[in-house]
Design an enzyme around this catalytic site. Structure first.
Site, short mmCIF file in Angstrom:
data_model
loop_
_atom_site.label_atom_id
_atom_site.label_comp_id
_atom_site.label_asym_id
_atom_site.label_seq_id
_atom_site.Cartn_x
_atom_site.Cartn_y
_atom_site.Cartn_z
N LYS A 55 0.83 -1.21 0.00
CA LYS A 55 0.00 0.00 0.00
C LYS A 55 0.86 1.26 0.00
CE LYS A 55 -3.26 -2.83 0.04
NZ LYS A 55 -3.20 -3.46 -1.28
N GLU A 79 -3.43 7.86 7.61
CA GLU A 79 -4.27 8.59 6.65
C GLU A 79 -5.31 9.38 7.45
OE1 GLU A 79 -4.64 5.52 2.82
OE2 GLU A 79 -6.34 5.85 4.15
N HIS A 90 -16.21 -5.96 5.44
CA HIS A 90 -15.32 -5.82 4.28
C HIS A 90 -15.57 -6.87 3.21
CE1 HIS A 90 -13.35 -2.76 6.52
NE2 HIS A 90 -13.11 -3.59 7.48
N ARG A 148 -6.74 -8.07 -10.57
CA ARG A 148 -7.44 -9.30 -10.97
C ARG A 148 -8.80 -8.92 -11.53
NH1 ARG A 148 -8.56 -8.38 -5.57
NH2 ARG A 148 -10.78 -8.31 -5.16
C1 MV4 Z 1 -10.48 4.01 5.00
C2 MV4 Z 1 -11.72 4.40 5.56
C3 MV4 Z 1 -11.83 5.71 6.04
N1 MV4 Z 1 -10.77 6.56 5.96
N2 MV4 Z 1 -9.46 4.86 4.95
C4 MV4 Z 1 -11.63 -0.60 4.39
C5 MV4 Z 1 -10.97 -1.65 3.58
C6 MV4 Z 1 -9.90 -1.00 2.81
N3 MV4 Z 1 -10.23 -1.13 1.39
C7 MV4 Z 1 -9.89 0.45 3.19
N4 MV4 Z 1 -11.05 0.65 4.05
C8 MV4 Z 1 -11.30 1.88 4.56
N5 MV4 Z 1 -10.31 2.77 4.51
C9 MV4 Z 1 -9.60 6.12 5.43
N6 MV4 Z 1 -8.58 6.99 5.37
C10 MV4 Z 1 -12.77 3.48 5.62
C11 MV4 Z 1 -12.56 2.23 5.13
C12 MV4 Z 1 -13.67 1.30 5.23
C13 MV4 Z 1 -14.26 0.83 4.07
C14 MV4 Z 1 -13.80 1.24 2.82
C15 MV4 Z 1 -14.43 0.74 1.70
C16 MV4 Z 1 -15.49 -0.16 1.81
C17 MV4 Z 1 -15.93 -0.57 3.04
C18 MV4 Z 1 -15.33 -0.08 4.20
C19 MV4 Z 1 -15.76 -0.49 5.44
C20 MV4 Z 1 -15.15 -0.01 6.56
C21 MV4 Z 1 -14.09 0.88 6.45
#
Ligand code: MV4
Length: 509
Positions: free
Chosen positions: A116, A200, A235, A292
């Protein structure tokens, strides 16, 4: 063009790729673990080879065994599907070393997007917006405190080697930072063998919107529109749709061009997805890139009219993209439900077992990508995704109404599924008004299941349903008073509709 392709996967995605092979006149080679011997993808393939016991580590993740089968069968290419080895750079390299074409990006492109922080550094170079924070791992607590004070709380601590929500911690105030920082590092070390953690700005109630990209091996990269994937539970995506209800043409162009820059920065080829977080002001930030084909690719296929698996195979065979960006148009709306063998009344625990009865939806605007059949036993060894039900319409409302109608025709007997959850989601006013964010599903599941309108209070309803299903299974449709097995026939009798109403927990007519 390839004459023979090995599909290094199972379930609905293996069936999906086999179908594309057959449409292109390509021989399909399946591989299967001991518990998958009778599975649908083995039945549909032209050739099938055992690769080991149920455990994925000894079968679907067994690189040497899979390459042996490629050699033995004479397959010139391998399609990895999603999950398993689909994002494994070692496997992509092993295919290249064995002279077998990996249908996907190169190992180098995978590695560029795997970490990442490496991905964020590549984005910084490419001028791609990412969430305010650090692009490198944090060197010390002092640095974490300084960055957090600069970007402002709440902040998110994330493992560089993490992804998909693993190794992530929300920190609301400076007082909590030290313990969270220590915990995040040790958790990352334990989970990924790499304790690199970065920081972040936390985006509150974000949406998850992802952009499909496609790049050939001649320098052409296009975007194929976005997918709204905010309806997730722990997730795990549950419902996906395209286009996103909040993305207009200008935002689509800006996100798409950004996603193309990400793909080009990574030297990406074949199908890939760039994930964005979108805040309440519709600002979008690069999250990660998935190297993918994704589970939810059908919604993009339906609104663009393109077949992504055909295109993946053509790109891997060295063909240039047969269109340019201006040829791509989004038309209509598609919504996908992931049908899992899970019991929604028991914390969504997996519900393996024999499928004793299968009533299938069909009709206008309905697509089913399925890996199950009546009589098949769902194994407990793998992800419990059984099928995807996709509804397509001229607009979002029509897609919702078609999907709702199709769900009322869907019945899987013998195991539990999450089909009832979709009925709740699709009729929820916030969903219908497209007021969805990544917290929607968690909020909905916390609410008591407001009983289906007119739900029967008849205590015998369940009993009637079980008896009727038993009769149906043993004596066939006529005896149980049901009409067409697919449930879409006009021949349904009153008894059948009562039986189905009872099975659905609705008022008996
Ligand atoms: C975040 C966020 C809020 N702020 N980053 C969850 C999995 C990974 N793809 C990144 N995720 C998140 N990152 C920041 N800076 C909230 C999430 C997140 C989320 C993101 C996308 C889809 C579902 C989610 C469920 C919980 C938290």
């Amino acid at each position: 063009m390839f004459k023979k392709i090995l599909i290094a996967n199972r379930g609905e995605i293996a069936v999906r790729v086999i179908r594309a092979c057959h449409e292109m006149g390509i021989t399909a080679v399946a591989v299967y673990s001991d518990v998958d011997r009778a599975s649908l993808h083995v039945r549909k393939a032209d050739e099938a080879y055992p690769i080991g016991p149920a455990a994925a580590s000894e079968s679907y993740l067994n690189i040497a065994r899979i390459l042996d089968v490629a050699k033995q069968s004479g397959a010139e290419a391998i399609h990895p599907g999603y999950g398993f080895l689909s994002e494994n750079a070692r496997f992509a390299r092993a295919c290249a070393d064995a002279g077998v074409k990996f249908i996907g990006p190169t190992a180098a492109a995978m590695n560029a997007m795997g970490s990442k922080t490496k991905a964020r550094q590549a984005m910084e170079r490419a001028g791609v917006p990412f969430v305010p924070g650090t692009a490198q791992g944090l060197e010390s607590l002092a640095q974490a405190e300084e960055v957090a004070a600069r970007i402002g709380y709440p902040i998110m601590l994330k493992a560089a080697a993490g992804g998909g929500g693993k190794g992530m911690r929300l920190v609301d105030s400076a007082q909590e930072l030290k313990s969270a920082f220590d915990a995040a590092r040790s958790e990352a070390e334990r989970a990924f063998g790499d304790n690199e953690v970065y920081i972040e700005k936390a985006i509150v109630d974000p949406r998850h919107i992802e952009m499909q990209v496609l790049a050939d091996e001649h320098g052409h990269t296009v975007y194929l529109g976005e997918r709204e994937c905010s309806l997730q539970r722990r997730h795990q995506k549950v419902v996906e749709e395209s286009p996103s209800p909040i993305v207009d043409a200008d935002m689509r162009r800006r996100m798409g061009e950004t996603a193309v820059r990400v793909a080009q920065a990574a030297g990406y080829t074949n199908a890939g997805t760039v994930e964005f977080l979108v805040d309440q002001q519709k600002n979008f930030y690069f999250l990660e890139m998935n190297t993918r084909l994704q589970v939810e690719h059908p919604v993009t296929e339906l609104v663009t009219g393109l077949d992504l698996v055909h295109l993946q195979i053509r790109i891997a065979a060295g063909e240039p993209l047969p269109f340019s960006q201006q040829n791509i148009a989004i038309r209509g709306h598609a919504i996908e439900c992931r049908i899992y063998a899970e019991d929604p009344d028991n914390n969504f625990f997996p519900s393996p077992g024999k499928i004793t009865l299968l009533l299938l939806p069909s009709g206008p605007g309905i697509r089913r990508d399925s890996g199950m059949y009546e009589g098949w036993t769902v194994p407990m060894d793998y992800d419990p995704l059984l099928a995807k039900l996709i509804g397509y319409g001229t607009d979002r409302d029509q897609a919702i109404s078609r999907l709702t109608r199709a769900l009322s025709e869907y019945f899987v007997g013998g195991i539990k599924t999450n089909i009832s959850l979709f009925r709740r989601i699709l009729r929820h006013p916030d969903f219908r008004a497209a007021k969805i964010d990544t917290g929607f599903l968690d909020r909905l599941l916390k609410q008591k299941d407001d009983a289906a309108p007119g739900a029967t209070k008849d205590p015998q309803a369940e009993e009637v349903a079980v008896i009727a299903a038993g009769m149906f299974a043993m004596l066939g449709p006529a005896a149980a008073g049901a009409g067409e097995r697919t449930g879409d026939g006009a021949a349904n009798t009153r008894a059948a509709s009562n039986w189905k109403a009872a099975a659905r927990g609705e008022a008996l007519r």
